[in-house]
Motif scaffolding. Structure first.
Motif, PDB file in Angstrom:
ATOM      1  N   LYS A  56       0.802  -1.223   0.000  1.00 43.51           N
ATOM      2  CA  LYS A  56       0.000   0.000   0.000  1.00 43.51           C
ATOM      3  C   LYS A  56       0.838   1.278   0.000  1.00 43.51           C
ATOM      4  O   LYS A  56       0.681   2.128  -0.877  1.00 43.51           O
ATOM      5  CB  LYS A  56      -0.965  -0.020   1.193  1.00 43.51           C
ATOM      6  N   PRO A  57       1.750   1.457   1.007  1.00 40.70           N
ATOM      7  CA  PRO A  57       2.528   2.705   0.989  1.00 40.70           C
ATOM      8  C   PRO A  57       3.472   2.805  -0.214  1.00 40.70           C
ATOM      9  O   PRO A  57       3.678   3.886  -0.763  1.00 40.70           O
ATOM     10  CB  PRO A  57       3.314   2.659   2.307  1.00 40.70           C
ATOM     11  N   THR A  60       1.390   3.438  -3.446  1.00 43.28           N
ATOM     12  CA  THR A  60       0.857   4.808  -3.394  1.00 43.28           C
ATOM     13  C   THR A  60       1.954   5.831  -3.674  1.00 43.28           C
ATOM     14  O   THR A  60       1.770   6.756  -4.486  1.00 43.28           O
ATOM     15  CB  THR A  60       0.237   5.093  -2.011  1.00 43.28           C
ATOM     16  N   SER A  61       3.100   5.672  -2.992  1.00 39.68           N
ATOM     17  CA  SER A  61       4.198   6.616  -3.194  1.00 39.68           C
ATOM     18  C   SER A  61       4.755   6.516  -4.616  1.00 39.68           C
ATOM     19  O   SER A  61       5.182   7.519  -5.202  1.00 39.68           O
ATOM     20  CB  SER A  61       5.311   6.358  -2.173  1.00 39.68           C
TER      21      SER A  61
END
Length: 273
Positions: A56-57, A60-61
């Motif tokens: 997820k992170p 997203t990044s």
């Protein structure tokens, strides 16, 4: 680029897994006496579990980075294209000036050599033209009046250096705002083309130059009888140059047409402002 991107993603996931393992399974047991996973958890499960939490992170990044990078790439491309166009315009301007000045100096040289009384007036007119080409052409836009005055000096110089009387009608000029801004050398190619390739000494068929200008549009029209005796190796520079500059200054906002039947040459330019 794709390979580097994939390698980067793998390294990021590996970094996340290793750092989390060090913190939760090595440092935490020594500090607080317990880790995040049950004792005996297989390392394979640990890797897949961390891939889930890291996705997820990282994704997203990564998306944010791709968007930012794409925007920066577009901005750089627009800037490079703009600089390229400006460089092309400067090059096109440099094509016009030396060609005209070279021809004019040759004619003035002949006047001086033959001790013609027209030599000094010709030099004076050339001086006025040089002022225009030195200062006005360095600007992106100029008042239309400046170029009209330049054309008048240009025609006067042609009258001085020609042995026969030349007939050019400039009385069809309807400019409502003489301070209207235009790119330099927008009007001159029309007159220059007529003078270079037209019959100038026929009082019954003078060269016609018409310009109508208001806040919405500019219309330029010329008509001249073709002088088939003239041969000019540089005949294509003026019109070809003008077409390129029109594409730069007025993309999809102009209509440029020429008609040549071997006897009469007509040109028409309409610019939407």
């Amino acid at each position: 680029m794709t390979v580097k991107f994939l390698v980067g993603l793998i390294l990021i996931f590996a970094y996340f897994i290793i750092v989390r393992y060090i913190i939760e399974e090595i440092i935490s047991p020594h500090v607080i006496g317990t880790g995040n996973y049950f004792e005996g958890t297989h390392f394979t499960y640990y890797i897949f579990d961390n891939l889930h939490w890291a996705s997820k992170p990282i994704i997203t990044s990564t998306i944010i980075w791709l968007v930012i990078n794409f925007i920066r790439t577009l901005q750089n491309e627009v800037q490079l294209n703009e600089e390229k166009k400006k460089a092309e315009i400067q090059f096109l301007k440099s094509q016009i000036n030396p060609h005209f000045i070279f021809n004019t100096l040759n004619n003035i040289y002949s006047m001086v050599f033959t001790k013609s009384e027209q030599a000094l007036p010709a030099i004076e007119k050339l001086s006025e033209i040089m002022r225009f080409t030195t200062y006005e052409t360095q600007k992106e836009k100029i008042p239309i009046e400046s170029e009209l005055k330049y054309i008048e000096s240009y025609i006067e110089l042609e009258k001085i250096r020609n042995t026969k009387t030349i007939y050019i009608k400039l009385d069809l000029v309807e400019v409502k705002d003489k301070n209207q801004i235009i790119p330099p050398y927008l009007l001159l190619p029309f007159i220059e083309n007529c003078i270079k390739h037209g019959v100038l000494d026929d009082v019954k068929n003078p060269v016609l130059f018409s310009i109508k200008s208001n806040s919405k549009k500019i219309i330029i029209e010329t008509e001249n009888h073709i002088n088939n005796k003239l041969k000019d190796v540089h005949s294509g520079i003026g019109i070809a140059n003008l077409k390129k500059r029109l594409k730069y200054y007025y993309p999809n906002k102009h209509i440029f047409k020429v008609k040549n039947d071997g006897i009469i040459f007509k040109s028409y330019l309409e610019i939407q402002l």
